[in-house]
Design an enzyme around this catalytic site. Sequence first.
Site, mmCIF file in Angstrom:
data_model
loop_
_atom_site.group_PDB
_atom_site.id
_atom_site.type_symbol
_atom_site.label_atom_id
_atom_site.label_comp_id
_atom_site.label_asym_id
_atom_site.label_seq_id
_atom_site.Cartn_x
_atom_site.Cartn_y
_atom_site.Cartn_z
ATOM 1 C CD GLU A 19 -10.462 -0.610 1.696
ATOM 2 O OE1 GLU A 19 -9.553 -0.437 0.862
ATOM 3 O OE2 GLU A 19 -11.653 -0.348 1.477
ATOM 4 C CB ALA A 29 -4.617 0.501 -3.544
ATOM 5 C CD GLU A 32 -8.456 4.431 1.110
ATOM 6 O OE1 GLU A 32 -8.533 4.951 2.256
ATOM 7 O OE2 GLU A 32 -8.166 3.246 0.923
ATOM 8 N N GLY A 89 -6.018 0.214 1.331
ATOM 9 C CA GLY A 89 -6.213 -1.187 0.965
ATOM 10 C C GLY A 89 -5.558 -2.143 1.951
#
Length: 691
Positions: free
Chosen positions: A108, A66, A128, A105
């Site tokens: 993911e 992210a 994370e 992310g």
Amino acid sequence: MASINEVIDLSPKGDIAVVSVNSPPVNALSAKVREGLYKAFVSANADTSVRAIVVICEGRTFIAGADISEFGKPSAGPTIRDIQDLLEAAPKPVIAAIHGTALGGGLEVALAAHYRVATKSAKAGLPEVNIGLVPGAGGTQRLPRIVGVETALDLVTSGRHVPAQEAQRMGLFDHLVDGDLREGAIAFASSVVAEGKPLLRIRDNNEKLDAAKIFPEIFAEFRKANAKRFRGFDAPEANIQAIEAAVNESFEVAMEIERGLFRKLVAGTQSGAQRHVFFAERQASKIPEVPEDTPTRPIRKVGIVGAGTMGGGIAMNFLNAGLPVIIVEADQGALDRGTATIQRNYESSLSKGKLSPSDVAARMGLLTPSLQFDELADCDLVIEAVFERMDIKKEVFEKLDGIAKPGAILASNTSYLDLDEIAAATSRPQDVIGLHFFSPANVMTLLEVVRGSATAKDAIASAMTLGKKIGKVPVLVGNCHGFVGNRLLAQRQREVQKLLLEGAKLWDIDRVIYDFGMPMGPFAMNDLAGIDLGLDPNNKTPNSVRELLVHLGRRGQKTGAGYYDYDGNRNRSNSELVEQVVRDFAAQRGIAQREISDEEILERCLYPMVNEGAKILEEGIALRASDIDVVWVKGYGWPVYRGGPMHWAELVGLKRILDRLRELQKIHGDDFKPAPLLERLVAEGRGFKTL
Ligand code: NAI
């Protein structure tokens, strides 16, 4: 390129649509990338001539996560979850093609594809936890469905980057591509279409979760086995809970639980602190006066003087990086011991499977032990790690000045001594720099790069670059007694000794500091390092508790007794004898003993460190407050979830710290005299980060 927007392209390759991301440097999932991906998938999903979709990245990596800089800010446009829903529900196979690192992310998104192919050098992970978070887009839900609960627990709580082969064994990658990834991914997509393979939606596959249901103890056992590693941190527990939810709840409900955990953590102080450290570490290598394009001096061969505790550890850093090292000693016995220690360390890595026999042979093959200073003549860098005595250091540098080739960088590993005085022993102070490694030097990642008043910019740039090359976190500091790290430490050590005489129990002091999150209390640490370190062995008139203990032969763990008593297994217990020594010494000094609260212990140990940090900033010894944080997090084990002393100070409130320092100054004198910078910042209602 750029058929969708500046960063996303959608092009057909026969009946396969290729969606590519090109958003340097790491293709992070910024608003622009998300918006482009969303549009590209809507379009490819609707296009009936498209039979499969490949998503791939340009540049050095697949989506590396992210966009952390967007955390905590209102987000615009489609979310990662919106994109995942589109991918997962696509009526045709979606294949993620991974190179570089698919992290957070990025992974993911790939987990919402039906298949994942990767290059052999690719890595994947959900890191994370290292910024105090849980994955926020179903990572904790899809990962255990594909790799199983046990492996998922390991991955989300360690954040480690899994290499491609291992990822394939786990089932995370379906296929590894030799050669061109794009072509390989398109060929894989064509075969999925040709063979009519199913659209594998990880969210629908509960087989591996069901296996964990019949063994619910797995979570309790995992918590217990890792309690020490997770001590103080909120995020590992949240990650475990999210995976527990995957096992016990429906996908939809568990996704909400994961989201709730993410929201709570992202707004909390721990994640804020961990993100601060993440950015601080990167910031530390930026030196306004020494821009990134400053030329560096090539370092192809390294010399080390002194094969003691530090010299040997320092040598290993360079051997590990494939650089030849000459290690020079004054004493044959010390040279043999130093070389043997290096060999033993490598053999221990070998027995743990971290190195192969040929790795060990290659590293030892790069090492030349010697008693001849002259052999340092062709080294590009020489690091001195002899005894901490100015006269000896000067002698060594004078010798080096006569031997080293022109332009060679001459470095000292001194902990406290004046670098300019050392440099003045040479005719080339511009080439002299401090490289302050921390013990054990082959393990600890902090490197204080000490700049003398004459140190050349290209020498600084070279040291910073080299530090990163050997896997360290280099932080530039100025020349003063103890530089940044030990200067802060000295504040705490002074207060610890004062508190002891005023009546605090040493084990209470250790407990308070340990519970704050430091790896060890100050006395336990002294015992481990050796209480006599740095003391004059010939001193016959002990004049501190420490000196008295050394006088009694209690030199720390190595003698079975120090501040504590130790049994054969190095388990410690409180010592009545030491209590008596403390009481007698306090009485002799006329210091009245009293009860001291945990709060006072903490404030007196830590507030003067913050105050010293402010002085260091004022003097320009550190470039920025966050550099001081990096030094204490990386070099002294300050808990990363408290962000370093300066970040922590702002959480406590600078005004509160200043007020308390003033009170303490009234009672205990000028050890607590507030730094003018601290007074100014409080008066202006500002923090260290605004400097
Ligand atoms: P040490 O006593 O383990 O090793 C020093 C070595 O230098 C000895 O093997 C000695 O034989 C050798 N030596 C002494 N004079 C020499 C000379 N003229 N020529 C060649 N070799 C000579 O000491 P340690 O702990 O490795 O410390 C070395 C330096 O590193 C000191 O300046 C110390 O302040 C600094 N340092 C130490 C740390 C620690 O935790 N031990 C941490 C960071 C820095």
